[in-house]
Design an enzyme around this catalytic site. Structure first.
Site, mmCIF file in Angstrom:
data_model
loop_
_atom_site.group_PDB
_atom_site.id
_atom_site.type_symbol
_atom_site.label_atom_id
_atom_site.label_comp_id
_atom_site.label_asym_id
_atom_site.label_seq_id
_atom_site.Cartn_x
_atom_site.Cartn_y
_atom_site.Cartn_z
ATOM 1 N N CYS A 160 10.977 -5.601 6.132
ATOM 2 C CA CYS A 160 10.148 -6.816 6.178
ATOM 3 C C CYS A 160 10.937 -7.983 6.771
ATOM 4 O O CYS A 160 10.387 -8.785 7.532
ATOM 5 C CB CYS A 160 9.636 -7.161 4.786
ATOM 6 S SG CYS A 160 8.386 -5.985 4.217
ATOM 7 N N CYS A 175 4.706 -2.508 2.999
ATOM 8 C CA CYS A 175 4.956 -3.647 2.111
ATOM 9 C C CYS A 175 3.930 -4.759 2.328
ATOM 10 O O CYS A 175 3.298 -4.851 3.382
ATOM 11 C CB CYS A 175 6.349 -4.204 2.350
ATOM 12 S SG CYS A 175 7.676 -3.036 2.015
ATOM 13 N N GLU A 186 4.413 -7.948 2.824
ATOM 14 C CA GLU A 186 4.765 -8.864 3.900
ATOM 15 C C GLU A 186 4.343 -8.308 5.258
ATOM 16 O O GLU A 186 3.724 -8.992 6.070
ATOM 17 C CB GLU A 186 6.284 -9.124 3.931
ATOM 18 C CG GLU A 186 6.837 -9.661 2.643
ATOM 19 C CD GLU A 186 7.313 -8.579 1.668
ATOM 20 O OE1 GLU A 186 6.543 -7.643 1.347
ATOM 21 O OE2 GLU A 186 8.466 -8.678 1.228
ATOM 22 N N ILE A 191 0.864 -1.171 0.000
ATOM 23 C CA ILE A 191 0.000 0.000 0.000
ATOM 24 C C ILE A 191 0.906 1.228 0.000
ATOM 25 O O ILE A 191 1.589 1.489 0.989
ATOM 26 C CB ILE A 191 -0.924 0.008 1.231
ATOM 27 C CG1 ILE A 191 -1.733 -1.281 1.303
ATOM 28 C CG2 ILE A 191 -1.825 1.245 1.215
ATOM 29 C CD1 ILE A 191 -2.425 -1.518 2.633
ATOM 30 N N GLU A 192 0.927 1.939 -1.129
ATOM 31 C CA GLU A 192 1.809 3.096 -1.256
ATOM 32 C C GLU A 192 1.142 4.367 -0.745
ATOM 33 O O GLU A 192 -0.075 4.427 -0.561
ATOM 34 C CB GLU A 192 2.218 3.286 -2.720
ATOM 35 C CG GLU A 192 3.080 2.174 -3.227
ATOM 36 C CD GLU A 192 3.509 2.339 -4.670
ATOM 37 O OE1 GLU A 192 4.444 1.632 -5.055
ATOM 38 O OE2 GLU A 192 2.924 3.156 -5.413
#
Length: 132
Positions: free
Chosen positions: A91, A55, A57, A45-46
């Site tokens: 992550c 990210c 993960e 999700i930017e």
């Protein structure tokens, strides 16, 4: 395990379709499997403020943890890369926090590119709660 593994790969790939990536156009999907057998999909999700991006993960881990899971058995990460995708350092650190070093992680790229590794191999000599 092979049928389950393919299901988990398919879920990680499917998560990419839901990714919010208007800036990079680089979707990533994840499928995290708890020891209880529950499956958690994650996607990246930017945000226009790039430091606030999350990210795939970490999305999967945070989703699972928010639902009470803290023990995991398997992680699949999928991306549109020619070689198996590589998780970022943040992550990897989250994986170390919640997973045994021997937990398998399957990295998936385009056209069937696969690499199976472990949390410990992804972040050797990691910093963890035992260091505090």
């Amino acid at each position: 395990m092979e049928n389950q593994q393919q299901t988990w790969i398919d879920l990680a790939i499917a998560a990419m379709d839901k990714a919010y990536v208007p800036y990079s156009n680089f979707p990533v999907g994840a499928c995290l499997v708890s020891k209880s057998g529950k499956v958690y999909q994650g996607l990246n999700i930017e945000n226009a403020s790039f430091g606030l991006t999350n990210c795939a993960e970490r999305t999967a881990f945070f989703k699972a943890i928010s639902e009470g899971e803290q023990e995991f058995q398997y992680l699949v990460i999928a991306g549109h890369t020619p070689d198996p995708i590589s998780p970022c350092g943040a992550c990897r650190q989250v994986m170390v926090e919640f997973c045994e070093p021997t937990m398998p992680v399957l990295l998936v790229g385009d056209e069937g590119a696969l690499k199976e590794t472990t949390v410990g191999e992804l972040l050797p000599y990691s910093f963890n709660g035992k260091d505090l």
